[in-house]
Design a protein around this motif. Structure first.
Motif: not given
Length: 434
Positions: A6-11, A85-89, A94-96
């Motif tokens: 899973n990815v947690f996205w800090f903003r 995100f296109e690169q991260l996937v 990544i599930q969520n």
């Protein structure tokens, strides 16, 4: 293929402690990759030594060190979020993706685009309420429409508020073993993102019992350091709103609590009325024929209007990235009413300079000053810049600090006569609103 994550996205939540979305991510089924994106869509508009970018960067590095102590790290990228995100996937299974709500118009469009991309890949996108106590439709009138006057909003807010429910803390420290065990996630330097370190520093916030208890007595006097400097920290989420509200309640201080509620009032106004970031809330105010004199605007920006408290405020802003709240009201009123310069010009300048810039509060307060916003000052209320000195800086301590030449030949003459400017403003507004 790598392990599922899973990815947690800090903003706008640059802390590990009491972070709702991060807490939820750590309780998921898969190891968590912590992520921050330096968004080029935002950064490209900023000066290359912007102090807020330095503050964000320093806050992230402190978080990264803590995460590395727990065998993990923080993945940092620079670019457009959708491209990242296109690169991260491709790089991760990544599930969520988990993150916290962001209410500004640009942020909502960005999140919609990212969510759509992830949905195509059958990846979940989950967001949580974190930066406010109440959001969106949670505090509305009985008929479901939004409040546009602060006092009834505040009263409904307080009636709905339950400390045991709304101040529940989210302890993440005990759950760091849920992080991906990789201390070499990509890092960036300030120069990697095209920035240099700023000499202006975001002040440390001060929310002591003494400051809270003396807040009502001292907050209107700019020569006294009676403000908390909390704004920047709430804006970027380096502190938790729940912990700050808890401190206000512990001291039973209504004034400090009310200031925190004002912030939520303006946030829900921008969320319900996104047009207000560019258009007057009271649309007939968009008929005002602004003079928009660029030479006069430059004098206002530099603090060379000939009005002491206005000039002191603008010089403090230009030097420190901060301006006392009482003085903010005066300089905004002066620009809109004395000079008849569009509030949007002032709002944009504050957006560039203020360390604690928050779009909803900045737009809300500028529209208040111009008379065009929700719960705004009536258009015929025009601050007298001279009597404001008598009321709030009688000993001229604040003025002496920022306008040391004020009793010399070097100080400029008043650029407009108060009485004439007041009458001109009333005429202009009356014509527009007739």
């Amino acid at each position: 293929m790598a392990d599922k994550v899973n990815v947690f996205w800090f903003r706008r939540d640059l802390r590990l402690d009491d972070n709702v979305g991060f807490f939820k991510a750590l309780h998921g089924k898969f190891p968590v990759v912590p992520l921050f994106i330096f968004d080029s869509e935002i950064l490209d508009e900023l000066p290359k030594d912007d102090a807020r970018v330095t503050f964000i960067y320093d806050s992230l590095q402190a978080m990264r060190e803590t995460l590395q102590e727990n065998g993990s790290s923080l993945a940092m990228f620079h670019g457009k979020p959708i491209a990242i995100f296109e690169q991260l996937v491709k790089d991760f299974d990544i599930q969520n993706v988990i993150t916290n709500h962001d209410y500004e118009v640009y942020a909502q469009e960005r999140d919609k685009e990212v969510k759509s991309l992830l949905a195509e890949k059958e990846i979940g996108f989950y967001t949580y309420k974190d930066q406010v106590i109440f959001e969106k439709q949670q505090i509305v009138k009985d008929d479901g429409t939004p409040y546009v006057v602060y006092t009834p909003f505040k009263n409904k807010w307080k009636a709905a508020f339950k400390p045991s429910e709304h101040l529940k803390m989210h302890d993440t420290i005990e759950h760091m073993d849920a992080l991906i065990q990789d201390s070499n996630l990509p890092n960036l330097s300030l120069s990697n993102i095209g920035f240099t370190s700023s000499d202006i520093k975001v002040p440390t916030y001060v929310v002591t019992p003494t400051l809270i208890n003396e807040y009502e007595a001292t907050r209107n006097f700019p020569a006294i350091d009676g403000t908390s400097h909390l704004g920047s920290h709430l804006r970027f989420g380096t502190v938790s709103i729940r912990r700050m509200m808890e401190k206000a309640i512990a001291q039973q201080n209504e004034t400090f609590m009310n200031e925190l509620i004002w912030r939520e009032f303006f946030m829900q106004i921008l969320w319900h009325f996104p047009k207000t970031q560019q258009n007057a809330f009271r649309s007939k105010y968009d008929r005002i024929k602004w003079r928009n004199n660029e030479v006069e605007f430059e004098k206002w920006k530099k603090g060379e209007t000939g009005y002491l408290l206005v000039d002191a405020g603008m010089r403090e802003l230009n030097t420190t990235g901060h301006m006392h709240n009482r003085v903010r009201m005066l300089v905004a009123s002066f620009l809109c009413k004395h000079l008849l310069i569009d509030w949007r010009w002032g709002e944009a300048y504050f957006a560039e300079k203020l360390l604690d810039y928050e779009q909803s509060s900045n737009v809300g307060n500028w529209q208040w000053a111009a008379g065009s916003g929700v719960d705004a000052a009536p258009y015929f209320r025009i601050f007298n810049p001279m009597t404001q000195v008598e009321k709030f800086d009688k000993g001229k301590m604040y003025i002496k600090k920022w306008v040391p030449e004020f009793e010399t030949q070097k100080y400029p003459e008043k650029m407009v006569d108060h009485k004439e400017a007041r009458e001109r403003c009333l005429r202009t507004y009356k014509e527009a609103l007739a």
